[in-house]
Each structure stands twice: as C-alpha cells, then as structure tokens.
Design a protein around this motif. Structure first.
Motif, PDB file in Angstrom:
ATOM      1  N   PHE A 100     -25.459   6.511  53.302  1.00 50.17           N
ATOM      2  CA  PHE A 100     -24.796   6.199  52.298  1.00 50.17           C
ATOM      3  C   PHE A 100     -23.046   6.397  52.521  1.00 50.17           C
ATOM      4  O   PHE A 100     -22.223   5.634  52.438  1.00 50.17           O
ATOM      5  N   SER A 101     -22.788   7.565  53.197  1.00 51.59           N
ATOM      6  CA  SER A 101     -21.545   7.893  53.743  1.00 51.59           C
ATOM      7  C   SER A 101     -21.030   7.003  54.781  1.00 51.59           C
ATOM      8  O   SER A 101     -19.918   6.418  54.743  1.00 51.59           O
ATOM      9  N   LYS A 102     -21.743   6.296  55.557  1.00 49.47           N
ATOM     10  CA  LYS A 102     -21.450   5.455  56.561  1.00 49.47           C
ATOM     11  C   LYS A 102     -21.055   3.921  55.810  1.00 49.47           C
ATOM     12  O   LYS A 102     -20.040   3.539  56.233  1.00 49.47           O
ATOM     13  N   ALA A 103     -21.915   3.653  55.010  1.00 51.17           N
ATOM     14  CA  ALA A 103     -21.497   2.340  54.314  1.00 51.17           C
ATOM     15  C   ALA A 103     -20.256   2.632  53.339  1.00 51.17           C
ATOM     16  O   ALA A 103     -19.501   1.680  53.572  1.00 51.17           O
ATOM     17  N   LEU A 104     -20.166   3.749  52.951  1.00 49.77           N
ATOM     18  CA  LEU A 104     -18.853   3.971  52.028  1.00 49.77           C
ATOM     19  C   LEU A 104     -17.509   4.017  53.282  1.00 49.77           C
ATOM     20  O   LEU A 104     -16.753   3.259  52.682  1.00 49.77           O
TER      21      LEU A 104
ATOM     22  N   GLU B 206     -23.183  -2.162  50.926  1.00 49.56           N
ATOM     23  CA  GLU B 206     -21.971  -1.453  50.983  1.00 49.56           C
ATOM     24  C   GLU B 206     -21.067  -1.441  50.142  1.00 49.56           C
ATOM     25  O   GLU B 206     -20.345  -0.698  49.780  1.00 49.56           O
ATOM     26  N   VAL B 207     -21.065  -2.749  49.511  1.00 51.55           N
ATOM     27  CA  VAL B 207     -20.122  -3.019  48.458  1.00 51.55           C
ATOM     28  C   VAL B 207     -20.464  -2.242  47.077  1.00 51.55           C
ATOM     29  O   VAL B 207     -19.773  -1.678  46.490  1.00 51.55           O
TER      30      VAL B 207
ATOM     31  N   ILE C  53     -22.305   0.586  47.070  1.00 50.90           N
ATOM     32  CA  ILE C  53     -22.069   1.834  47.203  1.00 50.90           C
ATOM     33  C   ILE C  53     -20.592   2.223  46.851  1.00 50.90           C
ATOM     34  O   ILE C  53     -20.045   3.264  46.053  1.00 50.90           O
ATOM     35  N   ARG C  54     -19.412   1.704  47.382  1.00 58.05           N
ATOM     36  CA  ARG C  54     -18.242   1.872  47.340  1.00 58.05           C
ATOM     37  C   ARG C  54     -17.928   1.508  45.631  1.00 58.05           C
ATOM     38  O   ARG C  54     -16.978   2.155  45.126  1.00 58.05           O
ATOM     39  N   ALA C  55     -18.595   0.320  45.053  1.00 60.35           N
ATOM     40  CA  ALA C  55     -18.003   0.083  43.875  1.00 60.35           C
ATOM     41  C   ALA C  55     -18.453   1.369  42.842  1.00 60.35           C
ATOM     42  O   ALA C  55     -17.799   1.610  42.073  1.00 60.35           O
ATOM     43  N   LEU C  56     -19.544   2.029  43.229  1.00 56.96           N
ATOM     44  CA  LEU C  56     -20.070   2.971  42.324  1.00 56.96           C
ATOM     45  C   LEU C  56     -19.202   4.187  42.251  1.00 56.96           C
ATOM     46  O   LEU C  56     -18.736   4.837  41.389  1.00 56.96           O
ATOM     47  N   ILE C  57     -18.927   4.733  43.478  1.00 58.04           N
ATOM     48  CA  ILE C  57     -17.862   6.015  43.948  1.00 58.04           C
ATOM     49  C   ILE C  57     -16.594   5.550  43.246  1.00 58.04           C
ATOM     50  O   ILE C  57     -15.957   6.446  42.395  1.00 58.04           O
ATOM     51  N   GLU C  58     -15.965   4.469  43.809  1.00 58.77           N
ATOM     52  CA  GLU C  58     -14.771   4.117  43.161  1.00 58.77           C
ATOM     53  C   GLU C  58     -14.602   3.988  41.547  1.00 58.77           C
ATOM     54  O   GLU C  58     -13.748   4.494  40.954  1.00 58.77           O
ATOM     55  N   GLY C  59     -15.447   3.486  41.142  1.00 54.77           N
ATOM     56  CA  GLY C  59     -15.826   3.179  39.617  1.00 54.77           C
ATOM     57  C   GLY C  59     -15.715   4.583  39.019  1.00 54.77           C
ATOM     58  O   GLY C  59     -14.887   4.928  38.204  1.00 54.77           O
ATOM     59  N   GLN C  60     -16.754   5.422  39.496  1.00 51.81           N
ATOM     60  CA  GLN C  60     -16.951   6.583  38.664  1.00 51.81           C
ATOM     61  C   GLN C  60     -15.592   7.539  38.819  1.00 51.81           C
ATOM     62  O   GLN C  60     -15.213   8.404  37.886  1.00 51.81           O
ATOM     63  N   PHE C  61     -14.615   7.462  40.123  1.00 51.97           N
ATOM     64  CA  PHE C  61     -13.451   8.250  40.232  1.00 51.97           C
ATOM     65  C   PHE C  61     -12.450   7.634  39.301  1.00 51.97           C
ATOM     66  O   PHE C  61     -11.529   8.125  38.682  1.00 51.97           O
ATOM     67  N   MET C  62     -12.178   6.262  39.311  1.00 52.70           N
ATOM     68  CA  MET C  62     -11.557   5.513  38.388  1.00 52.70           C
ATOM     69  C   MET C  62     -11.518   5.784  37.110  1.00 52.70           C
ATOM     70  O   MET C  62     -10.578   6.238  36.067  1.00 52.70           O
TER      71      MET C  62
END
Length: 440
Positions: A360-364, A408-409, A411-420
């Motif tokens: 997960f972290s590598k993909a991020l 990988e898109v 995974i980043r969409a999830l994390i960025e979306g949650q923090f935004m």
C-alpha cells in the motif's frame, strides 16, 4: 537536605474514567511516568456484568453504565496502589479526564454523605444509596431523538443551537439525556440535588463535595453558551425545570478546586495539601496532553478518524463540535469525527495491495501528489461529515469514472480524499491553514 529530597520527590496523578476501564498514571516534575495502573470493568468487576463497560438495553438505543462500578473501581485501584507501596504523601496535585457526555444523578442529601464518608470503609459502601439514577446514560446512548428535535425547535433551529452551544443537538449530549430522564421519570429528577458529568463526578469523589463542571466538558452538553461561559437559559428551560441549581456554576478547565478530602489522607496517606484540579472530558484532555498550540491539528486515525484543533475564532456549523479550549479559556477547540476511517483504508488495502501495508505504501509513494487530478470519495458506511455514502470517483476533467481507477491511483485517491475532506471541514469551522513561506 531532607527538605530538598522531599521536594524532588513530588509527583502528580492523572486519572482516566473511560468507557471500559479506569486508568491512573503518576508523573514526576520532569513529566516522567513513575507509575501506571488500571482496573478493567468487565474483567475486574464481573459482579456488574457489563460488556465493554456498558449495558446495551433491549431497544439497542439506550446505553448506560452502573455509577457504583466507577466508585468501586476507584476503591480497587487505590488499594492496588497502596499494596504496591505507592507513596501517596508525595502527590502534590491530581486531575483527570472522563468519557464525555455521560451524566451522574446525586440524590438529595448525598452531599453530607460524600463530605463525611468514613475512612474505615471503601467509598462505594458509603455512597451506595447516593444516586437517584443507578445506571448513568453515556456517550454511546442514542435514545434521545425526540428531546433533540424539541431542543432545536425551542431555540429556533439547529444552526441557532450550534451558534449558542457549539454543536447542533446530539442524542448523546447531556442536556438531551437529562431532558429524557425528566420526561420519563419526573419524580426521579425532582429527587436529584446535583447532576454531574462523568468528569466532574470523578473530581467530586476526590474533593469530598460537588465539583463544578469545567468549560470544556461542559461544551458537550448542548447547554453552555460557549462565548459567555454561562448556561443558556433557553436551553436549560427546554430540557428540564430548575436545572441551573442542579448543575452549579461552570469553571475554567484548569481551576484548582480545593484540597483533597480528608478521607484520602486518613485512608491512604495523601497529604492534606494535595490539590484537586478540575477534571475535563477525554477529548479536551487529549488536546492538553498532546500539548497542542494555536494552529496545531491532531488527527487520530482509528475505526473513526477524529480531528481536533486549537482554534481562535470558530464558526460553529451543523457538522462537528466547537468546545471551549481546556488550556486557554479564551480560545476554542474544534472536534470533527469521520466514520469511514481505518476500516475503509483496510478494505482498499485488501482490494488493491493484497492486504499488505508495505505494498500500500509503495503504491502511494509511486504516484504523484495531486494524483494527476484523479480524486475519489470513499464511504462504505453513511458518513457523518458530510452525510454521504458510496464510492464516487472523478478524473481531471471532473467526469465521473465508472470503471474504477488503477490500483495505485485508487490508493492515492483514497488517502488524498480523506485528508482533503478533513481540511475542508476544518476550514468551514474557522480553522486557518497557514500559507507556508515559499522560500522556506
């Protein structure tokens, strides 16, 4: 030399009356932890038959805890400390935190029993008949829906209530719980001389008289005017008659309430000079304990994600909570809760990274910040802030993506979306995100 040594040995106790256990921690002058202990309610007090420290009633909405269990837990932990040789005479002051919103109902005449408790007996034996409600409503309770609508209606709507008290009406908030008890058992309410929060109840046990409610935990009741720091007459009247006498005057969260009750000097050897500092709610206590300062944000990533921040000029909204700041009574803290926290992250980890956080972290880190304009909102369960459910994906041209993103898109969409989402909602409550100096 003797005096210097005695001074050096000073320590301070912190108590945490939480949902499942009672915890104590002792620190020295350098904030080093020198002692820790806890009592686990289900395991150590099986006679109360709680599950997770609570009773879930047959309607699945009403959730309570036996108030004597909390008193007995205190007796038990103090006895444990005593038998381990803990030196109570070194304690200069103590304070603590309680699970927020829970309420305790002291029966008429209880103040005398509390003041004169015999040091020959454990405290729970002296106090066994002191409570007009034996099972205290706690934060998990959601049985007060009709009281919430009545309160909002009485003060001119949800936003108006938030502007006065820092939050719209919530079922777990204490005012609505008191209103429910008053409407269901008016005679029990009339027999009650004092209503405490879990925090001020715990402080009362040490003080040997009724401890006042502090501003911060008091902000979780839908009753306190957070600007003037006094009870709102219109909110009190909407909940129950004569409520202000039963609540006492609220005080700043760092107030010294007075010396410890003689009971503790006689029974455990506390110094009579040991000071009791007002107890507060667990969330305000986290802000204080993490030593947050103006402009700081703390994010707790859990089953639900919680965001809390120090805020100068809040704008209370229908979402989130504004509480008085426990460290500085002139400022505020905001609290936001997001339901789709770890469980959502774990599901995307399982779907897109074969269940491995490493993958997960590598993909991020293999994707660029901003995700090339791809973004998503991921809500497995109905979200609190905003009220939305489902998974919604958009590409850089703002078109809805139906087929899903590459792993990988995603995974980043999830994390960025949650923090935004966290940032957007924090800004709505009045948080100013500092613009960093470009050159820095």
């Amino acid at each position: 030399g003797g005096l210097r040594r005695a001074m050096a040995a000073s320590c301070y106790l912190g108590w945490d009356f939480s949902t499942q256990q009672l915890k104590v921690i002792a620190i020295d002058e350098q904030l080093r932890v020198i002692y820790e202990d806890y009592v686990h309610f289900d395991k150590d007090l099986p006679e109360f038959k709680t599950q997770g420290g609570v009773y879930i009633h047959s309607d699945r909405l009403t959730v309570t805890s036996p108030v004597l269990m909390w008193v007995k837990a205190l007796d038990m932990i103090l006895e444990k400390m005593k038998s381990s040789g803990f030196n109570f005479s070194q304690v200069r002051a103590l304070s603590g935190a309680g699970q927020q919103h829970g309420s305790v109902y002291w029966k008429k005449g209880s103040i005398r029993i509390l003041k004169n408790a015999s040091s020959e007996l454990p405290l729970h034996q002296s106090l066994k008949d002191c409570f007009s409600v034996s099972n205290s409503p706690i934060w998990m309770d959601s049985s007060a829906a009709s009281q919430c609508s009545a309160l909002e209606k009485a003060v001119g709507g949800a936003q108006h209530l938030a502007s006065i008290t820092g939050s719209r009406a919530y079922e777990r908030f204490t005012g609505n719980q008191i209103a429910k008890i008053y409407s269901q058992n008016p005679e029990v309410y009339m027999k009650t001389e004092r209503i405490s929060l879990v925090s001020s109840f715990a402080a009362s046990l040490f003080l040997g008289s009724y401890a006042p409610i502090d501003y911060s935990d008091g902000s979780g009741m839908n009753l306190l005017q957070i600007w003037e720091k006094v009870w709102s007459v219109s909110c009190l009247d909407a909940c129950a008659p004569g409520l202000d006498e039963k609540l006492g005057f609220p005080v700043p969260s760092h107030s010294v309430l007075g010396p410890i009750s003689p009971y503790y000097s006689q029974r455990y050897g506390f110094s009579p000079d040991c000071k009791i500092v007002a107890f507060t709610g667990d969330n305000p206590a986290s802000l204080a304990g993490m030593r947050l300062q103006e402009g700081d944000i703390a994010i707790s990533l859990g089953t639900s994600d919680t965001l809390f921040l120090w805020i100068q000029e809040p704008t209370p909204a229908l979402e989130g909570h504004i509480l008085c700041n426990p460290v500085d009574s002139r400022t505020y803290m905001a609290l936001l809760c997001f339901k789709n926290g770890s469980l959502m992250r774990e599901r995307i980890r399982d779907d897109c990274a074969s269940g491995s956080w490493d993958e997960f972290s590598k993909a991020l880190s293999s994707t660029a910040a901003g995700n090339n304009g791809n973004l998503g909102f991921y809500f497995d369960v109905m979200e609190i802030t905003p009220e939305a459910v489902g998974i919604h994906r958009f590409n850089r041209d703002n078109q809805k993506v139906v087929s899903g993103f590459p792993k990988e898109v995603e995974i980043r969409a999830l994390i960025e979306g949650q923090f935004m989402a966290k940032r957007i909602h924090a800004e709505k409550l009045g948080y100013k995100v500092s613009k960093y100096d470009e050159k820095a």
